[in-house]
Design an enzyme around this catalytic site. Structure first.
Site, PDB file in Angstrom:
ATOM      1  CG  HIS A 148      79.228  32.055   1.390  1.00 26.62           C
ATOM      2  ND1 HIS A 148      77.898  32.382   1.315  1.00 26.62           N
ATOM      3  CD2 HIS A 148      79.907  33.234   1.539  1.00 26.62           C
ATOM      4  CE1 HIS A 148      77.773  33.709   1.390  1.00 26.62           C
ATOM      5  NE2 HIS A 148      78.971  34.245   1.533  1.00 26.62           N
ATOM      6  CG  HIS A 191      77.695  38.030   1.396  1.00 30.96           C
ATOM      7  ND1 HIS A 191      78.742  38.668   2.050  1.00 30.96           N
ATOM      8  CD2 HIS A 191      77.681  38.517   0.131  1.00 30.96           C
ATOM      9  CE1 HIS A 191      79.342  39.498   1.207  1.00 30.96           C
ATOM     10  NE2 HIS A 191      78.714  39.431   0.034  1.00 30.96           N
ATOM     11  CG  ASP A 231      79.821  41.111   5.027  1.00 31.32           C
ATOM     12  OD1 ASP A 231      78.955  40.954   5.913  1.00 31.32           O
ATOM     13  OD2 ASP A 231      80.262  40.170   4.327  1.00 31.32           O
TER      14      ASP A 231
HETATM   15 ZN   LIG Z   1      79.677  38.294   3.924  1.00 33.26          ZN
END
Ligand SMILES: [Zn+2]
Length: 321
Positions: free
Chosen positions: A136, A175, A257
């Site tokens: 990120h 993500h 995840d």
């Molecule tokens: Zn993640």
């Protein structure tokens, strides 16, 4: 790649880790906790993983970090790293404790050393068991538990130090890796592909985000998506695009995840899916670049799912599945 014999590792797989990665402590109750790394390391201590070659991660350098991150941002992080208490970078998500700078520099050093090892032939492939995650982190912004983006840094390091023209990062964390995408978007020699839950944090990663040269490939998956959705999206979009890009080195942003046990996300992958995607990526790496793969731990917040997913991933990397 040589033939695989049942249960017998035939690849030289190096694992980088460092005690400093336990000492990034974003605070009680934060999901990106030191216990994550303990779970990963414990999962790799069983006899089937005895052939792994363990190395202490070297400390990354400011120059390596600056391959991706803007100099003023690098200085901001280094100059403001706390010696006591906390520095909050991004709401409550991204927090530096006194051990954090050393941890993130070891993450960067591990990723770059991993590239050096597969390029020199010291290893067939490398896994970086380091934390915090990095995908990120944008060139001038820390966010989403991530300070520096070790996967993106490793890719540019491969170009700058080893003269590669085409480096790919494939990201199966639940993500979207907005930071890696931002770093690669206008660089045709860098390829980024991600399958991720959408809509979900961080909000980027639509199919329409394709980069300057179709070097970005995004496969959004709806909450509740399972093995068949994940595999279909990879088979239809990510794997063919990766093959066409023909990388000279493959970096994996390996987050676990998307596991059905994960408490933060809503996908339903199993350990078999992590083994499957690892096999598919390694097949392409074998065909394109002699199997040169550097895999870097990203997210994963169920300790059980993180441990079993990582084990499934490493079993394939070692060629022992
Ligand atoms: Zn993640």
């Amino acid at each position: 790649m040589p033939a695989s014999f049942s249960g017998i590792p035939i690849m030289t797989t190096i694992v980088y880790t460092h005690a400093a990665c336990m000492d990034h402590r974003p605070g009680a109750g934060h999901p990106e906790a030191p216990a994550r790394l303990t779970a990963v390391l414990d999962a790799l201590q069983t006899p089937e993983f005895s052939a792994l070659q363990w190395r202490d991660a070297p400390r990354g350098t400011r120059e390596q970090v600056a391959l991706v991150h803007r100099p003023d941002f690098v200085d901001l992080i280094i100059d403001n790293a706390p010696t006591q208490g906390y520095v909050v970078l991004d709401g409550g998500d991204t927090v530096m404790s006194p051990g954090s700078l050393e941890a993130v520099m070891r993450c960067v050093g591990a990723a770059c050393a991993g590239v050096d090892d597969v390029m020199s032939g010291a290893a067939d492939n490398v896994f970086c068991a380091t934390r915090p995650c990095g995908h990120h982190a944008e060139p001038s912004r820390a966010m989403g538990f991530c300070v520096f983006n070790q996967a993106a840094i490793a890719a540019v390091h491969a170009q700058e130090k080893h003269g590669l023209s085409r480096v790919a990062v494939v990201d199966f964390d639940v993500h979207h890796g907005n930071g890696t995408q931002a770093a690669f978007f206008d660089k045709p020699g860098l390829f980024y592909a991600s399958s991720h839950q959408s809509p979900f944090y961080p909000g980027t990663g639509s199919r329409s985000e394709t980069g300057v040269a179709h070097n970005i490939v995004n496969v959004p998956l709806a909450r509740g998506a399972d093995s068949s959705d994940f595999r279909a999206g990879n088979e239809s979009d990510i794997l063919p695009a990766l093959k066409a890009f023909n990388p000279e080195l493959l970096i994996i942003s390996a987050g676990f995840d998307a596991h059905h046990l994960d408490p933060l996300a809503g996908l339903n992958l199993t350990d078999d899916d992590f083994a499957w995607i690892t096999e598919e990526l390694m097949k392409i790496a074998d065909a394109c670049c002699g199997g040169k793969v550097v895999s870097i731990l990203e997210g994963g917040y169920s300790l059980e799912g993180l441990a079993s997913g990582t084990a499934a991933h490493l079993r394939v990397m070692m060629g022992a599945k």
